[in-house]
Design an enzyme around this catalytic site. Structure first.
Site, PDB file in Angstrom:
ATOM      1  N   CYS A   1       2.455  57.366 -15.044  1.00  0.00           N
ATOM      2  CA  CYS A   1       1.277  58.099 -14.578  1.00  0.00           C
ATOM      3  C   CYS A   1       0.472  58.687 -15.733  1.00  0.00           C
ATOM      4  O   CYS A   1      -0.724  58.461 -15.861  1.00  0.00           O
ATOM      5  CB  CYS A   1       1.702  59.196 -13.613  1.00  0.00           C
ATOM      6  SG  CYS A   1       0.337  60.192 -13.005  1.00  0.00           S
TER       7      CYS A   1
ATOM      8  N   LYS B   1      -8.205  57.380 -14.775  1.00  0.00           N
ATOM      9  CA  LYS B   1      -9.224  58.321 -14.296  1.00  0.00           C
ATOM     10  C   LYS B   1     -10.214  58.669 -15.395  1.00  0.00           C
ATOM     11  O   LYS B   1     -11.396  58.911 -15.127  1.00  0.00           O
ATOM     12  CB  LYS B   1      -8.572  59.597 -13.753  1.00  0.00           C
ATOM     13  CG  LYS B   1      -7.624  59.378 -12.600  1.00  0.00           C
ATOM     14  CD  LYS B   1      -8.181  58.425 -11.545  1.00  0.00           C
ATOM     15  CE  LYS B   1      -7.101  57.873 -10.645  1.00  0.00           C
ATOM     16  NZ  LYS B   1      -6.300  56.788 -11.218  1.00  0.00           N
TER      17      LYS B   1
ATOM     18  N   GLY C   1      -6.067  47.321  -8.704  1.00  0.00           N
ATOM     19  CA  GLY C   1      -7.028  46.263  -9.014  1.00  0.00           C
ATOM     20  C   GLY C   1      -8.457  46.688  -8.779  1.00  0.00           C
ATOM     21  O   GLY C   1      -9.353  46.407  -9.588  1.00  0.00           O
ATOM     22  N   LEU C   2      -8.701  47.402  -7.667  1.00  0.00           N
ATOM     23  CA  LEU C   2     -10.070  47.829  -7.349  1.00  0.00           C
ATOM     24  C   LEU C   2     -10.546  48.927  -8.290  1.00  0.00           C
ATOM     25  O   LEU C   2     -11.714  48.957  -8.690  1.00  0.00           O
ATOM     26  CB  LEU C   2     -10.151  48.290  -5.894  1.00  0.00           C
ATOM     27  CG  LEU C   2      -9.853  47.212  -4.847  1.00  0.00           C
ATOM     28  CD1 LEU C   2     -10.035  47.784  -3.440  1.00  0.00           C
ATOM     29  CD2 LEU C   2     -10.729  45.980  -5.038  1.00  0.00           C
TER      30      LEU C   2
ATOM     31  N   GLU D   1      -7.290  37.843  -3.310  1.00  0.00           N
ATOM     32  CA  GLU D   1      -6.280  38.560  -2.522  1.00  0.00           C
ATOM     33  C   GLU D   1      -5.600  37.603  -1.550  1.00  0.00           C
ATOM     34  O   GLU D   1      -6.271  36.829  -0.858  1.00  0.00           O
ATOM     35  CB  GLU D   1      -6.922  39.716  -1.761  1.00  0.00           C
ATOM     36  CG  GLU D   1      -6.043  40.384  -0.716  1.00  0.00           C
ATOM     37  CD  GLU D   1      -4.723  40.900  -1.271  1.00  0.00           C
ATOM     38  OE1 GLU D   1      -3.669  40.582  -0.688  1.00  0.00           O
ATOM     39  OE2 GLU D   1      -4.752  41.612  -2.300  1.00  0.00           O
TER      40      GLU D   1
ATOM     41  N   ALA E   1       2.245  59.515  -7.233  1.00  0.00           N
ATOM     42  CA  ALA E   1       2.742  60.569  -8.114  1.00  0.00           C
ATOM     43  C   ALA E   1       3.007  61.864  -7.351  1.00  0.00           C
ATOM     44  O   ALA E   1       4.031  62.525  -7.574  1.00  0.00           O
ATOM     45  CB  ALA E   1       1.739  60.811  -9.244  1.00  0.00           C
TER      46      ALA E   1
ATOM     47  N   HIS F   1     -22.474  75.417   3.886  1.00  0.00           N
ATOM     48  CA  HIS F   1     -23.620  74.505   3.921  1.00  0.00           C
ATOM     49  C   HIS F   1     -24.511  74.767   2.704  1.00  0.00           C
ATOM     50  O   HIS F   1     -24.736  75.918   2.336  1.00  0.00           O
ATOM     51  CB  HIS F   1     -24.440  74.743   5.192  1.00  0.00           C
ATOM     52  CG  HIS F   1     -25.717  73.971   5.238  1.00  0.00           C
ATOM     53  ND1 HIS F   1     -25.752  72.626   5.558  1.00  0.00           N
ATOM     54  CD2 HIS F   1     -27.006  74.342   4.991  1.00  0.00           C
ATOM     55  CE1 HIS F   1     -27.023  72.213   5.509  1.00  0.00           C
ATOM     56  NE2 HIS F   1     -27.797  73.242   5.163  1.00  0.00           N
TER      57      HIS F   1
END
Length: 466
Positions: free
Chosen positions: A41, A50, A185-186, A203, A321, A445
């Site tokens: 991770c 990320k 993969g995406l 796929e 994770a 809001h």
């Protein structure tokens, strides 16, 4: 050396388990086969991906979206080496953070490969041939998972890569072929598409994101196609020829038949992960594993051998994770004589593309298969004020509730910041909330989270803004 607990592996499950056990007064050690803490991770998974997803998203925004907001900038230039440095700085900071936390909690660290010699004994082998035997009352196996491989296709991490190699490419491939339309993969396909690659995904089954809500998968695929990604569903890659300047992948229907050749500069093999149990001595110790090489545990995370426990990717359940972290805490508390528990009906799952995809609980398909009567409420981001003004209107929120009790059974979100919004409904599900409870809760809001409230209202067919 003698301990109350030895944890083998320092990924999110392992290091969290060790820290919690130390907090509870145990003498704890960890055994780590790599040079740094954090497992897949922190080193070659969640954290570095990320960083690249964030940087590549900003790169694409600067190129295509800034002008429409009145921000005049010249065309951005990609400095991939600096982007990779940015990624590694983030990884380094997180890894050092784990090191600090283990020391702070007085957890001993032993670097080397751990092998269970039997109840209460762990052998640690270092690279120079030296071994050390540690004694302990309890052992937790937290060794995580490894990449799944395709038979006959060699991964060199240069041109034919796993997720590890895909995070370290030194140049943007002209054509990236991805085998597997799952989360990894995406996400990685999104990174390299934003940076200029032509991305095509193959796929085996007839949809992307197998196992996720089918309606979510269909809409998300349309969004990705609009962004430029291509998909070949119901197809398989049977071989990759790496002898030429460009790779040649052989593709045929999943059902078999005539094959065709597809050229690419890089092929990413992303067909899932498998439990990492190699060299742990499980068979010799008598620890039971199932037909998928997962360690078999009971409700208290204990194996069939007393004093040996397992958590995270090496046991059944989603390879996430945060699931491993919760199991690590629960296992430590159970070993300490407390009541550790994990609610597997409230484990969120997030895909960090743009827009994000997040889910928790049951899908419509799972409820239908189980014969559970349910009601559904859906609200699109096209009708959300904040999403409209920010021009981020792709996606929707869908809430599934029990038809008799109104208890929330599942929530699925495609949209901006879905990974953050899913936490609200995960908390609601943890406390057994109904859709009415969410609908009656005041939301600020203008925020994207108002779409969650509107979806809850829509369960009773009384959404206000749709």
């Amino acid at each position: 050396m003698s301990y109350d607990l030895i944890v083998i592996g320092t990924g999110p499950g392992g290091y969290v388990c060790a820290i919690r056990a130390a907090q509870l007064g145990m003498k704890v050690a960890v055994v780590e086969k790599d040079k740094t803490f954090g497992g897949t991770c922190l080193n070659v998974g969640c954290i570095p991906s990320k960083a690249l997803l964030h940087a590549s998203h900003l790169f694409e925004e600067a190129a295509h979206d800034f002008a429409g907001m009145g921000i005049g900038v010249s065309k951005p230039k990609l400095d991939l080496a600096q982007m990779q440095k940015f990624k590694m700085e983030g990884v380094d900071g997180n890894v050092k953070g784990v090191d600090f936390l283990l020391k702070k909690n007085k957890v001993d660290a032993h670097f080397g490969r751990g092998k269970i010699l039997g109840p209460g004994k762990v052998e640690v082998s270092t690279g120079n041939g030296k071994t050390q035997v540690l004694e302990t009352r309890n052992i937790v196996i937290a060794t995580g998972s490894d990449i799944a491989r395709l038979p006959g296709i060699e991964i060199d991490e240069k041109r034919v890569v796993s997720s590890t190699g895909a995070l370290d490419l030194t140049k943007v491939p002209e054509k990236l072929l991805i085998v597997g339309a799952g989360v990894i993969g995406l996400e990685l396909g999104s990174v390299w598409r934003r940076l200029g690659a032509e991305v095509e995904v193959v796929e085996f089954v007839d949809r992307i994101l197998p196992g996720m809500d089918a309606e979510v998968a269909r809409q998300f695929q349309r969004i990705l196609e609009k962004q430029g990604m291509k998909f070949r569903l119901g197809a398989k890659v049977t071989g990759v020829d790496s002898r030429g300047k460009r790779l040649k992948a052989t593709i045929e229907s999943a059902a078999g038949g005539k094959s065709e050749s597809l050229e690419a500069d890089v092929v990413l093999i992303s067909i899932g992960r498998v439990p990492y149990t190699e060299g742990l001595g499980l068979a010799e110790a008598g620890v039971q594993i199932d037909n998928r090489k997962r360690v078999v545990v009971d409700d208290h995370f204990q194996t069939n051998v007393k004093g040996i426990y397992a958590i995270g990717d090496v046991i059944a359940g989603p390879m996430l994770a945060h699931k491993a972290e919760d199991e690590g805490i629960a296992a430590a508390e159970i070993i300490a004589g407390k009541a550790g528990h994990v609610n597997y009906d409230a484990i969120p799952n997030v895909i960090y593309t743009y827009p994000e995809v997040a889910s928790v609980g049951k899908t419509e398909e799972e409820l239908k298969q189980a014969g559970v009567a349910y009601t559904s409420g859906k609200f699109p981001f096209t009708a959300n004020g904040r999403a409209k003004v920010n021009k981020t209107t792709d996606g929707f929120v869908k809430i599934l509730a029990d038809a008799k009790t109104d208890r929330v059974l599942g929530v699925h979100i495609v949209g901006p910041d879905a990974g953050t919004m899913i936490s609200e409904v995960t908390l609601a599900m943890e406390f057994g909330a109904s859709s009415e409870d969410i609908a009656r809760t005041c939301h600020p809001h203008p925020t994207l989270s108002e779409a969650v409230k509107e979806a809850a209202l829509a369960v009773d067919k009384r959404a206000i803004h749709m």
